[in-house]
Design a protein around this motif. Structure first.
Motif, PDB file in Angstrom:
ATOM      1  N   ARG A 110      40.271  20.440  49.667  1.00  0.00           N
ATOM      2  CA  ARG A 110      38.866  20.065  49.786  1.00  0.00           C
ATOM      3  C   ARG A 110      38.536  19.553  51.197  1.00  0.00           C
ATOM      4  NH1 ARG A 110      40.100  17.426  44.737  1.00  0.00           N
ATOM      5  NH2 ARG A 110      39.534  18.789  42.985  1.00  0.00           N
ATOM      6  N   MET A 111      39.566  19.032  51.881  1.00  0.00           N
ATOM      7  CA  MET A 111      39.385  18.586  53.265  1.00  0.00           C
ATOM      8  C   MET A 111      39.517  19.740  54.254  1.00  0.00           C
ATOM      9  SD  MET A 111      41.724  15.130  53.363  1.00  0.00           S
ATOM     10  CE  MET A 111      41.950  14.128  51.900  1.00  0.00           C
ATOM     11  N   GLY A 112      39.869  20.933  53.762  1.00  0.00           N
ATOM     12  CA  GLY A 112      40.050  22.074  54.656  1.00  0.00           C
ATOM     13  C   GLY A 112      41.407  22.119  55.322  1.00  0.00           C
ATOM     14  N   ILE A 113      42.382  21.405  54.755  1.00  0.00           N
ATOM     15  CA  ILE A 113      43.736  21.382  55.320  1.00  0.00           C
ATOM     16  C   ILE A 113      44.595  22.414  54.589  1.00  0.00           C
ATOM     17  CG2 ILE A 113      45.817  19.983  55.639  1.00  0.00           C
ATOM     18  CD1 ILE A 113      43.909  17.521  55.724  1.00  0.00           C
ATOM     19  N   PRO A 114      45.170  23.387  55.285  1.00  0.00           N
ATOM     20  CA  PRO A 114      46.033  24.383  54.642  1.00  0.00           C
ATOM     21  C   PRO A 114      47.257  23.713  54.019  1.00  0.00           C
ATOM     22  CG  PRO A 114      45.438  25.060  56.874  1.00  0.00           C
ATOM     23  CD  PRO A 114      45.027  23.624  56.731  1.00  0.00           C
ATOM     24  N   VAL A 115      47.716  24.290  52.901  1.00  0.00           N
ATOM     25  CA  VAL A 115      48.822  23.706  52.144  1.00  0.00           C
ATOM     26  C   VAL A 115      49.954  24.707  51.972  1.00  0.00           C
ATOM     27  CG1 VAL A 115      49.520  22.767  49.904  1.00  0.00           C
ATOM     28  CG2 VAL A 115      47.319  22.109  50.898  1.00  0.00           C
ATOM     29  N   CYS A 116      51.157  24.262  52.295  1.00  0.00           N
ATOM     30  CA  CYS A 116      52.377  25.012  52.032  1.00  0.00           C
ATOM     31  C   CYS A 116      53.209  24.213  51.036  1.00  0.00           C
ATOM     32  CB  CYS A 116      53.177  25.227  53.318  1.00  0.00           C
ATOM     33  SG  CYS A 116      54.882  25.806  53.064  1.00  0.00           S
ATOM     34  N   GLN A 117      53.624  24.859  49.948  1.00  0.00           N
ATOM     35  CA  GLN A 117      54.520  24.207  48.985  1.00  0.00           C
ATOM     36  C   GLN A 117      55.916  24.784  49.183  1.00  0.00           C
ATOM     37  OE1 GLN A 117      53.803  21.861  46.323  1.00  0.00           O
ATOM     38  NE2 GLN A 117      56.019  21.761  46.081  1.00  0.00           N
ATOM     39  N   TYR A 118      56.870  23.925  49.540  1.00  0.00           N
ATOM     40  CA  TYR A 118      58.264  24.346  49.712  1.00  0.00           C
ATOM     41  C   TYR A 118      59.054  23.849  48.500  1.00  0.00           C
ATOM     42  CZ  TYR A 118      62.948  24.673  51.868  1.00  0.00           C
ATOM     43  OH  TYR A 118      64.260  24.977  52.144  1.00  0.00           O
ATOM     44  N   ILE A 119      59.636  24.786  47.792  1.00  0.00           N
ATOM     45  CA  ILE A 119      60.318  24.577  46.503  1.00  0.00           C
ATOM     46  C   ILE A 119      59.238  24.492  45.420  1.00  0.00           C
ATOM     47  CG2 ILE A 119      61.972  23.274  45.135  1.00  0.00           C
ATOM     48  CD1 ILE A 119      63.152  22.185  47.730  1.00  0.00           C
ATOM     49  N   GLY A 120      58.999  25.620  44.788  1.00  0.00           N
ATOM     50  CA  GLY A 120      57.906  25.729  43.836  1.00  0.00           C
ATOM     51  C   GLY A 120      58.180  25.026  42.521  1.00  0.00           C
ATOM     52  N   PRO A 121      57.125  24.563  41.859  1.00  0.00           N
ATOM     53  CA  PRO A 121      57.287  23.979  40.515  1.00  0.00           C
ATOM     54  C   PRO A 121      57.894  25.010  39.565  1.00  0.00           C
ATOM     55  CG  PRO A 121      55.080  23.573  41.384  1.00  0.00           C
ATOM     56  CD  PRO A 121      55.722  24.556  42.305  1.00  0.00           C
ATOM     57  N   GLN A 122      58.689  24.552  38.631  1.00  0.00           N
ATOM     58  CA  GLN A 122      59.363  25.464  37.704  1.00  0.00           C
ATOM     59  C   GLN A 122      58.417  25.813  36.546  1.00  0.00           C
ATOM     60  OE1 GLN A 122      63.056  23.441  36.804  1.00  0.00           O
ATOM     61  NE2 GLN A 122      63.916  23.919  38.795  1.00  0.00           N
ATOM     62  N   VAL A 123      57.298  26.459  36.900  1.00  0.00           N
ATOM     63  CA  VAL A 123      56.287  26.802  35.906  1.00  0.00           C
ATOM     64  C   VAL A 123      56.778  27.865  34.933  1.00  0.00           C
ATOM     65  CG1 VAL A 123      54.303  26.116  37.287  1.00  0.00           C
ATOM     66  CG2 VAL A 123      55.262  28.401  37.576  1.00  0.00           C
ATOM     67  N   TRP A 124      57.814  28.607  35.323  1.00  0.00           N
ATOM     68  CA  TRP A 124      58.408  29.597  34.420  1.00  0.00           C
ATOM     69  C   TRP A 124      59.155  28.905  33.278  1.00  0.00           C
ATOM     70  CZ3 TRP A 124      63.306  27.997  35.093  1.00  0.00           C
ATOM     71  CH2 TRP A 124      63.649  27.472  36.356  1.00  0.00           C
ATOM     72  N   ALA A 125      59.464  27.624  33.443  1.00  0.00           N
ATOM     73  CA  ALA A 125      60.206  26.882  32.417  1.00  0.00           C
ATOM     74  C   ALA A 125      59.276  26.059  31.528  1.00  0.00           C
ATOM     75  CB  ALA A 125      61.241  25.963  33.069  1.00  0.00           C
ATOM     76  N   TRP A 126      58.281  25.458  32.119  1.00  0.00           N
ATOM     77  CA  TRP A 126      57.367  24.644  31.327  1.00  0.00           C
ATOM     78  C   TRP A 126      56.053  24.449  32.077  1.00  0.00           C
ATOM     79  CZ3 TRP A 126      56.092  19.150  31.701  1.00  0.00           C
ATOM     80  CH2 TRP A 126      56.511  18.567  32.907  1.00  0.00           C
ATOM     81  N   ARG A 127      54.971  24.255  31.295  1.00  0.00           N
ATOM     82  CA  ARG A 127      53.620  24.070  31.809  1.00  0.00           C
ATOM     83  C   ARG A 127      53.198  25.212  32.740  1.00  0.00           C
ATOM     84  NH1 ARG A 127      52.470  18.380  34.158  1.00  0.00           N
ATOM     85  NH2 ARG A 127      50.432  19.357  34.316  1.00  0.00           N
ATOM     86  N   SER A 128      53.262  26.427  32.216  1.00  0.00           N
ATOM     87  CA  SER A 128      52.915  27.605  32.998  1.00  0.00           C
ATOM     88  C   SER A 128      51.447  27.617  33.428  1.00  0.00           C
ATOM     89  CB  SER A 128      53.232  28.883  32.211  1.00  0.00           C
ATOM     90  OG  SER A 128      52.540  28.884  30.972  1.00  0.00           O
ATOM     91  N   SER A 129      50.607  26.822  32.769  1.00  0.00           N
ATOM     92  CA  SER A 129      49.183  26.783  33.133  1.00  0.00           C
ATOM     93  C   SER A 129      48.970  26.267  34.555  1.00  0.00           C
ATOM     94  CB  SER A 129      48.415  25.897  32.152  1.00  0.00           C
ATOM     95  OG  SER A 129      48.910  24.559  32.168  1.00  0.00           O
ATOM     96  N   ARG A 130      49.968  25.614  35.121  1.00  0.00           N
ATOM     97  CA  ARG A 130      49.830  25.094  36.482  1.00  0.00           C
ATOM     98  C   ARG A 130      49.703  26.191  37.531  1.00  0.00           C
ATOM     99  NH1 ARG A 130      54.835  21.106  36.945  1.00  0.00           N
ATOM    100  NH2 ARG A 130      55.762  22.779  35.718  1.00  0.00           N
ATOM    101  N   VAL A 131      50.050  27.437  37.169  1.00  0.00           N
ATOM    102  CA  VAL A 131      49.930  28.540  38.117  1.00  0.00           C
ATOM    103  C   VAL A 131      48.492  28.669  38.614  1.00  0.00           C
ATOM    104  CG1 VAL A 131      50.119  31.040  38.412  1.00  0.00           C
ATOM    105  CG2 VAL A 131      51.893  29.810  37.187  1.00  0.00           C
ATOM    106  N   LYS A 132      47.520  28.394  37.769  1.00  0.00           N
ATOM    107  CA  LYS A 132      46.117  28.487  38.172  1.00  0.00           C
ATOM    108  C   LYS A 132      45.797  27.484  39.277  1.00  0.00           C
ATOM    109  CE  LYS A 132      44.589  30.073  33.617  1.00  0.00           C
ATOM    110  NZ  LYS A 132      43.778  29.769  32.414  1.00  0.00           N
ATOM    111  N   GLN A 133      46.335  26.263  39.143  1.00  0.00           N
ATOM    112  CA  GLN A 133      46.156  25.269  40.206  1.00  0.00           C
ATOM    113  C   GLN A 133      46.795  25.741  41.492  1.00  0.00           C
ATOM    114  OE1 GLN A 133      47.823  21.893  37.719  1.00  0.00           O
ATOM    115  NE2 GLN A 133      46.390  20.770  39.015  1.00  0.00           N
ATOM    116  N   ILE A 134      48.003  26.267  41.379  1.00  0.00           N
ATOM    117  CA  ILE A 134      48.747  26.705  42.561  1.00  0.00           C
ATOM    118  C   ILE A 134      47.992  27.807  43.293  1.00  0.00           C
ATOM    119  CG2 ILE A 134      50.873  27.846  43.329  1.00  0.00           C
ATOM    120  CD1 ILE A 134      52.258  26.358  40.948  1.00  0.00           C
ATOM    121  N   SER A 135      47.444  28.780  42.548  1.00  0.00           N
ATOM    122  CA  SER A 135      46.739  29.887  43.189  1.00  0.00           C
ATOM    123  C   SER A 135      45.485  29.404  43.915  1.00  0.00           C
ATOM    124  CB  SER A 135      46.380  30.960  42.157  1.00  0.00           C
ATOM    125  OG  SER A 135      45.479  30.454  41.201  1.00  0.00           O
ATOM    126  N   ARG A 136      44.884  28.304  43.454  1.00  0.00           N
ATOM    127  CA  ARG A 136      43.683  27.766  44.102  1.00  0.00           C
ATOM    128  C   ARG A 136      44.002  26.879  45.296  1.00  0.00           C
ATOM    129  NH1 ARG A 136      41.984  26.202  38.899  1.00  0.00           N
ATOM    130  NH2 ARG A 136      41.978  24.022  39.551  1.00  0.00           N
TER     131      ARG A 136
END
Length: 384
Positions: A110-136
């Protein structure tokens, strides 16, 4: 040239170490003066990061335990946002720590700062709905398990497998062990106090079962964030250690050194299972969380495999003793077989080679730094 500013956020000791390696790799690649700031621990501080808060205050395991630290989490969350508004970093590099970092990613975007996530959340194991947050919220996802790149890309996330930092570190030297007398068994109870308090007693009881049947030494591996007094207290209080056959010592030289000389191991679920696999050490995986944590997490769990070595291999190579199935006698019985049946140990070692092959030889931090450099050169327009 103006100084380039990078926000780096790690929330526990393992993330602190991975972030420090990535920062060193970035320093070697990026030209000009760079300032790294954020949250981390001793490793990041040594890499020259200006710390807003030390991660040692934030370590927790399970949702119930995390509640006790909410004031620290909230304080850090607000502090990082305030600093980000003032400093306007060129990129935010969020390392693991998904429950915190995904929320922070939304505020940073929201501040316009680009985001890099290093070591992704294990959404394939649990709480797969978080992928929508990640894509945004995440512009660049750098993953460290080979199957994750395809998983994320198929769901609209710009992801790259950059190699595994544990594999990159251990591939430099993979010493060979020679079985001796007594046999050596490494006990890896974890890097967080709550999990150590829950898992080490289980490992000690399994060790006592083994000691009655096989002459062995047991090395309790001390993680950097765990005080030696905690381990010694748990050892002294455990009735199993009163057995005259049980020889236990606290090992302070790190998990790699312990596993490098071990004939077998009992390993807590997590990155340490990859260490054991990469070093070719036959082992049993154990894990327990509190009953409340298990109850709260159960609706979101999407896997029946908890061992990273098994997940990377794509098959069950290592037995998993989890929750009510984590019984000391069963764990001990399997360890006795590993120590007395060369065929079984050899079969597991051959299976663990699958893990080595699938992780590959790509130097994780260097490859991650390369992808970040490419991203900074092309900007967020490339996303999607």
């Amino acid at each position: 040239m103006n100084e380039r500013s990078f926000l780096v956020v790690a929330g526990e000791s393992s993330g602190d170490a991975h972030a420090a390696e990535l920062i060193e790799a970035l320093k070697a690649r990026l030209h000009g003066s760079c300032r790294f700031w954020g949250s981390g621990g001793t490793e990041m501080r040594a890499a020259g990061v200006e710390l807003v808060m030390d991660v040692d205050r934030l370590a927790a395991v399970g949702p119930r335990e995390a509640l006790s630290n909410w004031r620290n989490y909230w304080s850090l969350f607000r502090k990082l946002q305030k600093e980000a508004r003032t400093r306007r970093p060129e990129l935010a590099i969020l390392v693991d720590f998904p429950e915190f970092n995904l929320r922070l990613a939304g505020r940073l975007k929201r501040m316009g700062i680009p985001v890099c996530q290093y070591i992704g959340p294990q959404v394939w194991a649990w709480r797969s709905s978080r992928v929508k947050q990640i894509s945004r919220f995440v512009d660049l996802m750098l993953v460290i398990l080979p199957f994750e790149e395809d998983y994320y890309r198929r769901r609209g996330v710009k992801a790259f497998y950059v190699g595994n930092p544990t594999a990159a570190r251990l591939n430099r030297s993979r010493p060979e062990t020679v079985a001796g007398d007594p046999r050596i068994v490494a006990l890896l109870p974890g890097s967080r106090r709550r999990e150590v308090e829950r898992i080490l007693p289980l490992q000690l009881e399994a060790a006592a079962f083994v000691a009655e049947r096989v002459r062995a030494r047991f090395l309790v591996v001390k993680a950097p964030a765990i005080e030696e007094s905690i381990l010694s207290g748990l050892i002294q209080m455990n009735a199993a250690t009163q057995s005259k056959d049980l020889r236990v010592e606290i090992w302070k030289q790190g998990s790699e050194a312990a596993l490098s000389q071990a004939d077998s191991a009992i390993v807590k679920s997590g990155t340490s299972t990859l260490e054991a696999a990469l070093l070719g050490v036959p082992f049993a995986m154990v894990y327990r969380v509190s009953g409340w944590s298990r109850l709260l997490l159960r609706p979101w769990i999407r896997t029946d495999t908890y061992c990273l070595a098994n997940l990377v291999a794509g098959k069950r190579i290592v037995p998993e003793f989890v929750q009510e199935n984590a019984k000391p006698e069963e764990i001990g019985r399997f360890l006795v077989r590993l120590l007395t049946e060369p065929e079984l140990a050899g079969e597991m070692r051959r299976g663990l080679q699958t893990v080595v092959q699938r992780l590959g030889d790509s130097p994780g931090p260097d490859r991650a730094a390369e992808e970040i450099e490419n991203f900074l050169g092309h900007g967020v327009k490339e996303k999607g």
